[in-house]
Scaffold this active site. Structure first.
Site, PDB file in Angstrom:
ATOM      1  N   GLY A  30     -16.508   3.717 -15.783  1.00  0.00           N
ATOM      2  CA  GLY A  30     -16.460   4.238 -14.349  1.00  0.00           C
ATOM      3  C   GLY A  30     -17.711   5.157 -13.421  1.00  0.00           C
ATOM      4  O   GLY A  30     -18.432   3.918 -13.592  1.00  0.00           O
ATOM      5  N   ASP A  87     -14.424  13.344 -21.069  1.00  0.00           N
ATOM      6  CA  ASP A  87     -15.237  14.247 -22.271  1.00  0.00           C
ATOM      7  C   ASP A  87     -13.933  14.698 -22.707  1.00  0.00           C
ATOM      8  O   ASP A  87     -13.590  14.512 -24.606  1.00  0.00           O
ATOM      9  CB  ASP A  87     -15.809  15.490 -22.471  1.00  0.00           C
ATOM     10  CG  ASP A  87     -17.641  14.897 -21.523  1.00  0.00           C
ATOM     11  OD1 ASP A  87     -17.857  13.706 -22.712  1.00  0.00           O
ATOM     12  OD2 ASP A  87     -18.346  14.891 -20.754  1.00  0.00           O
ATOM     13  N   HIS A 111     -22.813  12.060 -23.494  1.00  0.00           N
ATOM     14  CA  HIS A 111     -22.855  13.469 -23.790  1.00  0.00           C
ATOM     15  C   HIS A 111     -22.075  13.907 -24.955  1.00  0.00           C
ATOM     16  O   HIS A 111     -21.952  13.513 -25.464  1.00  0.00           O
ATOM     17  CB  HIS A 111     -21.845  14.092 -22.191  1.00  0.00           C
ATOM     18  CG  HIS A 111     -21.630  15.736 -21.945  1.00  0.00           C
ATOM     19  ND1 HIS A 111     -22.505  16.819 -22.337  1.00  0.00           N
ATOM     20  CD2 HIS A 111     -20.639  16.066 -21.528  1.00  0.00           C
ATOM     21  CE1 HIS A 111     -22.668  17.541 -21.920  1.00  0.00           C
ATOM     22  NE2 HIS A 111     -21.321  17.655 -21.585  1.00  0.00           N
ATOM     23  N   ASP A 196     -26.804  20.899 -20.785  1.00  0.00           N
ATOM     24  CA  ASP A 196     -26.352  20.399 -20.017  1.00  0.00           C
ATOM     25  C   ASP A 196     -25.286  21.012 -19.024  1.00  0.00           C
ATOM     26  O   ASP A 196     -24.853  21.185 -17.841  1.00  0.00           O
ATOM     27  CB  ASP A 196     -25.277  19.118 -20.551  1.00  0.00           C
ATOM     28  CG  ASP A 196     -25.575  17.946 -19.122  1.00  0.00           C
ATOM     29  OD1 ASP A 196     -25.475  17.311 -18.423  1.00  0.00           O
ATOM     30  OD2 ASP A 196     -23.275  18.107 -18.925  1.00  0.00           O
ATOM     31  N   GLU A 200     -24.732  22.832 -14.859  1.00  0.00           N
ATOM     32  CA  GLU A 200     -23.982  22.176 -14.267  1.00  0.00           C
ATOM     33  C   GLU A 200     -23.301  23.346 -13.508  1.00  0.00           C
ATOM     34  O   GLU A 200     -22.958  23.721 -12.549  1.00  0.00           O
ATOM     35  CB  GLU A 200     -23.104  20.899 -14.662  1.00  0.00           C
ATOM     36  CG  GLU A 200     -22.760  21.132 -15.923  1.00  0.00           C
ATOM     37  CD  GLU A 200     -21.780  19.531 -16.261  1.00  0.00           C
ATOM     38  OE1 GLU A 200     -21.953  18.484 -16.453  1.00  0.00           O
ATOM     39  OE2 GLU A 200     -21.000  19.887 -17.978  1.00  0.00           O
ATOM     40  N   GLU A 232     -27.491  23.928   8.509  1.00  0.00           N
ATOM     41  CA  GLU A 232     -28.293  25.493   7.594  1.00  0.00           C
ATOM     42  C   GLU A 232     -28.132  25.384   6.314  1.00  0.00           C
ATOM     43  O   GLU A 232     -29.269  24.223   5.127  1.00  0.00           O
ATOM     44  CB  GLU A 232     -28.673  26.707   8.318  1.00  0.00           C
ATOM     45  CG  GLU A 232     -29.482  27.435   7.557  1.00  0.00           C
ATOM     46  CD  GLU A 232     -30.728  26.936   8.242  1.00  0.00           C
ATOM     47  OE1 GLU A 232     -31.167  26.200   9.458  1.00  0.00           O
ATOM     48  OE2 GLU A 232     -31.760  26.854   7.036  1.00  0.00           O
TER      49      GLU A 232
END
Ligand SMILES: NC(=O)c1ccc[n+]([C@@H]2O[C@H](COP(=O)([O-])OP(=O)(O)OC[C@H]3O[C@@H](n4cnc5c(N)ncnc54)[C@H](OP(=O)(O)O)[C@@H]3O)[C@@H](O)[C@H]2O)c1
Length: 342
Positions: A30, A87, A111, A196, A200, A232
């Site tokens: 993936g 995971d 991970h 991590d 995130e 913006e």
């Protein structure tokens, strides 16, 4: 104890060649799996893909010129098994992979989530490592093709029979994906996982997107044109992020106008005030206690209803129309497959 250490240059004599005689099985093709497999192959390493035969990802692996086998066949002969599966499925899939592996082979994660939170509990005498690139698979691949790399965190959970050899294999893997050109930082499964998730959730994927959407919605509610609001509050993020990445926050600050700099000083701390920081700490506690891990696994076991609902809501948000309108004006923006961005 939170720890990190840059792998010294003297140790970088272990280049990708340290695994050039090893058989590497990448399980899952993936986001990350494809980038790891392609980068490793182009670093001279022999790679085989393990997947669900007949699936779209296996078809992609074959189209990219890899040999693709069933997971269990792929791991049987491998010296390094790279688990590039979501995971949430490690708890169900890794024990079976582990049983099929050679006992001297190294199992590598991208991970630390499943090992740190105990979804997968490998025996202490087997070699378990982590090479976590600090960026999505698309960036890992693009930087590699540009002759650069993205930094990776590296950790050894268990050293197995020969801990030095186990770490050398992990360093070779990190080199093979291009991280030796950028930086390899030693850490632990715990620190990689918790920093991590916190990064995130509060900044990169959670905090930033909520900030962008809120700002867009406020401007549109106040009668400003959606295209201006999008340009913006969303599109320009990349320009500022690039400056921060290249020069740090202080360096970015000296590259923007005096008005922007004063506005940032004046308004930033009012938006991100002590109440926001307190909630960010709550998020960290929720991660450290394992409560977040329980929720994501429970959602995955029910078919991921929260993830699916969010994906639908995000795709249907009116700001996506403004985004398409802006991107149509930028013909150089491309999707990963090289097609024009919608
Ligand atoms: N994405 C990132 O930016 C990123 C960054 C750093 C680290 N990581 C870590 O990298 C790892 C992989 O993440 P990812 O985002 O690359 O995953 P992903 O793209 O969602 O992985 C998809 C692959 O996993 C396979 N797969 C899914 N469910 C499976 C199951 N139940 N049994 C067997 N195969 C299954 C899929 O096969 P099918 O085609 O058969 O469904 C596909 O080959 C994770 O540990 C993640 O935390 C990700």
């Amino acid at each position: 104890m939170i720890s990190s250490e840059i792998v010294a240059n003297s140790e970088l004599i272990y280049g990708a060649e340290v695994i050039s005689d090893k058989r590497v099985a990448v399980i899952g093709y993936g986001n990350q799996g494809r980038a790891h497999a392609l980068n490793l192959r182009e670093s001279g390493i022999s790679v085989i893909i393990g997947g669900r035969i007949g699936s779209i990802s296996c078809a992609q692996a074959l189209a990219d010129g890899f040999q693709a086998q069933d997971h269990l066949q792929a791991v049987a002969e491998a010296d390094l098994v790279i688990v590039s599966l979501p995971d949430e499925v490690h708890g169900a899939v890794c024990p079976t992979l582990f049983e099929a592996m050679n006992p001297t082979a190294v199992m590598g994660f991208l991970h630390g989530f499943s090992v740190h939170f105990g979804q997968f509990k490998p025996p202490k005498d087997r070699a378990i490592v982590l090479v976590a690139p600090k960026g999505p698979g698309t960036a890992l691949r693009e930087r590699f093709l540009q002759g650069m790399g993205i930094p990776s965190l590296l950790a050894v959970h268990h050293g197995g029979e020969n801990p030095k050899q186990t770490e050398a294999i992990a360093i070779g893997w990190a080199h093979g994906i291009g991280s030796g050109r950028a930086g390899i930082i030693r850490t632990t499964f715990r620190d990689e996982t918790e920093t991590d998730l916190f990064g995130e959730q509060t900044v990169l994927c959670g905090g930033l997107t909520e900030l962008i959407r809120s700002a867009y919605e406020i401007l549109v509610e106040e009668g400003y044109p959606p295209l201006l609001a999008y340009t913006e509050c969303c599109h320009e993020v990349k320009q500022i992020a690039d400056l921060i990445c290249d020069r740090g926050i202080a360096g970015m600050s000296s590259a923007i106008s005096g008005t922007a700099r004063f506005g940032a000083i004046d308004a930033g701390p009012r938006v991100i005030d002590s109440s926001v920081r307190a909630r960010m700490k709550d998020v960290l506690r929720d991660i450290q206690s394992g409560e977040f891990a329980k929720r994501i696994i429970a959602d995955a076991h029910q078919g991921s209803p929260r993830v699916i609902a969010d994906r639908t809501a995000a795709a249907n948000h009116p700001m996506e129309d403004a985004g398409r309108q802006l991107r149509a004006m930028l013909p150089w923006l491309k999707n990963v497959d090289g097609t024009k961005s919608p």
